[in-house]
Design an enzyme around this catalytic site. Sequence first.
Site, PDB file in Angstrom:
ATOM      1  N   LYS A   1       0.386  -1.504  -0.030  1.00 39.33           N
ATOM      2  CA  LYS A   1       0.149  -0.470  -0.195  1.00 39.33           C
ATOM      3  C   LYS A   1       0.598   1.335  -0.159  1.00 39.33           C
ATOM      4  O   LYS A   1       0.447   2.610  -0.580  1.00 39.33           O
ATOM      5  CB  LYS A   1      -1.029  -0.160   1.093  1.00 39.33           C
TER       6      LYS A   1
ATOM      7  N   SER B   1       2.127  -9.592  -0.871  1.00 45.09           N
ATOM      8  CA  SER B   1       0.955  -7.843  -0.980  1.00 45.09           C
ATOM      9  C   SER B   1       1.560  -7.320   0.608  1.00 45.09           C
ATOM     10  O   SER B   1       1.808  -6.202   0.654  1.00 45.09           O
ATOM     11  CB  SER B   1       0.215  -8.056  -1.125  1.00 45.09           C
TER      12      SER B   1
ATOM     13  N   GLU C   1      -9.939   5.921   2.573  1.00 47.70           N
ATOM     14  CA  GLU C   1     -10.673   4.551   3.316  1.00 47.70           C
ATOM     15  C   GLU C   1      -9.899   3.375   4.524  1.00 47.70           C
ATOM     16  O   GLU C   1      -8.527   3.882   3.175  1.00 47.70           O
ATOM     17  CB  GLU C   1     -11.743   4.408   2.453  1.00 47.70           C
TER      18      GLU C   1
HETATM   19  C1  LIG Z   1      -1.891  -7.345   2.723  1.00 45.92           C
HETATM   20  C2  LIG Z   1      -2.793  -6.547   1.529  1.00 45.92           C
HETATM   21  N1  LIG Z   1      -2.670  -6.941   0.289  1.00 45.92           N
HETATM   22  C3  LIG Z   1      -3.571  -6.978  -0.549  1.00 45.92           C
HETATM   23  C4  LIG Z   1      -5.122  -6.362  -0.119  1.00 45.92           C
HETATM   24  C5  LIG Z   1      -6.176  -5.572  -1.103  1.00 45.92           C
HETATM   25  O1  LIG Z   1      -5.934  -4.903  -1.774  1.00 45.92           O
HETATM   26  P1  LIG Z   1      -5.058  -4.680  -3.796  1.00 45.92           P
HETATM   27  O2  LIG Z   1      -6.142  -6.178  -3.891  1.00 45.92           O
HETATM   28  O3  LIG Z   1      -6.098  -3.893  -3.912  1.00 45.92           O
HETATM   29  O4  LIG Z   1      -3.903  -4.856  -3.318  1.00 45.92           O
HETATM   30  C6  LIG Z   1      -4.059  -5.381   0.589  1.00 45.92           C
HETATM   31  C7  LIG Z   1      -5.762  -4.044   0.815  1.00 45.92           C
HETATM   32  O5  LIG Z   1      -5.761  -3.928   2.100  1.00 45.92           O
HETATM   33  C8  LIG Z   1      -3.821  -6.257   2.433  1.00 45.92           C
HETATM   34  O6  LIG Z   1      -3.394  -4.986   2.635  1.00 45.92           O
END
Ligand SMILES: Cc1ncc(COP(=O)(O)O)c(C=O)c1O
Lengths: 265, 407
Positions: free
Chosen positions: B101, B390, B123
């Site tokens: 993020k 992620s 948000e």
């Molecule tokens: C660690 C992590 N992965 C994935 C996501 C999902 O978001 P996005 O699909 O935009 O990557 C989030 C959302 O809060 C997250 O914190």
Amino acid sequence: MSAIDDLFTRLRKENRKALMPFLTAGDPDLEFTAAMIRELAARGASMCEVGIPYSDPIADGPVIQASYTRALNKKVKLAEILKTLGAVTPQVETPLVTMGSYAIIYRHGVEKYADALVRHGVAGMIVPDLPLEESPRLAEVCKSRDLSLIQLVTPLTPRDRALRIAETSSGFLYYVSIAGITGERTELPDELVERVGWLRENSPLPVCIGFGISQPEHVRLLAPVADGLIVGSAIVRRMETAETDRGGTLREIGEYVASLVAELG
Amino acid sequence: MATTPPTDASCSAEVPDAAGRFGDFGGRYVPETLIYALDQLAEQYEAARQDASFQAEYDDLLKNYVGRPSPLYFAKRLTEHCGGAEIWLKREDLNHTGAHKINNTVGQALLTMRMGKRRVIAETGAGQHGVATATACAHFGLECIVFMGEEDIRRQAPNVFSMKLLGAEVRPVTSGSRTLRDAVNEAMREWMSCVETTHYILGSVVGPHPFPKIVRDFQSVIGRETIEQSRQQLGGLPEVVVACVGGGSNAAGMFYPLVEHTGVSLVGVEAGGRGDQPGDHASPLTYGEPGVLHGSFSYVMQDEDGQTCDVHSMSAGLDYPGVGPEHSYWKSTGRATYTSCTDDNAMKAFDLMARLEGILPALESSHAVAQAMKIASGRDRSDRVVVCLSGRGDKDAAEIARLKGNG
Ligand SMILES: Cc1ncc(COP(=O)(O)O)c(C=O)c1O
């Protein structure tokens, strides 16, 4: 010509102004919606704006949002709302317009939605989340059916854009008094009178002002500079008691609307 | 490493158009009041993109503040456990604040400064985007207000505390399902009344144009680094790349630079929750239909009347009924495929990652790991699967304890 065009032609000839109350369809139920439209018409409303409840109304403040939630919790469906409107329209002179998210219109099909409005005697629609760039197709669909597509102009809309919005709109232009969401306000912006004056002089369509209007003083101040005024949250807030006291709520709303109509001059 | 997205002639990467369309998807379905801010944002962003000093400042932040590049790590024991293709992890969990993020929030905070605005709203679902926004705002000295659903405040308490420590105000959202979707509504409402002074740092590739493009571009550093690292460490591009999809930002950042490398399969993993019935999952690309939500035309979970459905995922970051329009475009063109992974399978992947690799992945990322394990098991040992890890799972520890206690 839609019923809205006829209305403003008549009002302009008589040098009168319009008052358009907003109500949420299905709060607390559709029987009340029908009764309320009849009451509003009897109390001098020139048009009624019927809110189609939506789960994610980003242009709306807490009062209308809560009302939508109450209606949706009772599982109100578009087909039933339109059926109710279809039953009321022959009973009142007051044209009705729907106010509903494009999410709902798209799901039902743009043409199907427009056809259904025509079939049920509704004069037009407001689609608060469909800006100019996305509206050409819906504008076509409305035009070919004599439905008014009422689009919004805000204090942040540049003047050339406002005129382009006026070109694709029909019925009237909805001037949003403040940059923000729906809800009662005690103070309205100082530049409002001047901005609406400019728009009215330069657009071929009548201009009605909405958002924030709730008090007789607002009506007294704004009616002379506009073709009509729209009152939403102040009415929907008064609908909160409908579940427990239908008669009293209807009377209270009726009297409130009559008091605003009296200020139209 | 360059931060401008690839400008190859291939049409598939040349989206969105000026109206914000990715094929049929995207656009702007918002009140007129927001158009001014969106136009201004699109214009300022394009100027920033072409401004070498803006790009240099952004690159510097990524390197020295975020800690990039993030490693591409070979998960040896996980690979052995699956007994098939090699599994490699793109370690976004090692970024400052523990998730991808931050790539987006430092970029958008820099843009906020450039636009001369001093106040930011955002948000958040899992709280990762909220923390990343609060962090970037602290770095630049911007006022920061984060909207967060009450249900998520409960599920992600450590992040709520962090945001407050970072000087942000956390505003609980009590409307609707009290999760991410309602937090987006509330942030948009707030933005309408302060667009002239305030920037809205949207946290995923969703919302009206130009947000899906801006967020994708800022996240594309993930895919660009992966390409470079794969060439160095794997001797070429992987056969498969896997990422979880909530709104779709980590997946878009990973996929976008690979769109024209058609030999690489792109696999997005949605939250399969408890099962395939409406209300039990958060998988619009898998089970939904095209429709309008939060200002964009994309796949969405709606009922037959156009009302947004309640969705479920044990992971707050994936608990969202919509998805970014570019993913809908990739789905419709067949460039990427999308599938979903249940709560249970994601939890199993979480446990394996902890024990076999010594890594606590975020519950969101665990969905991608689960799918990658499945894919790797069915492929040759010579193949390589890269997973976008992620985020890290520390934020989920209490929720996992609660879920395991109940199970
Ligand atoms: C660690 C992590 N992965 C994935 C996501 C999902 O978001 P996005 O699909 O935009 O990557 C989030 C959302 O809060 C997250 O914190």
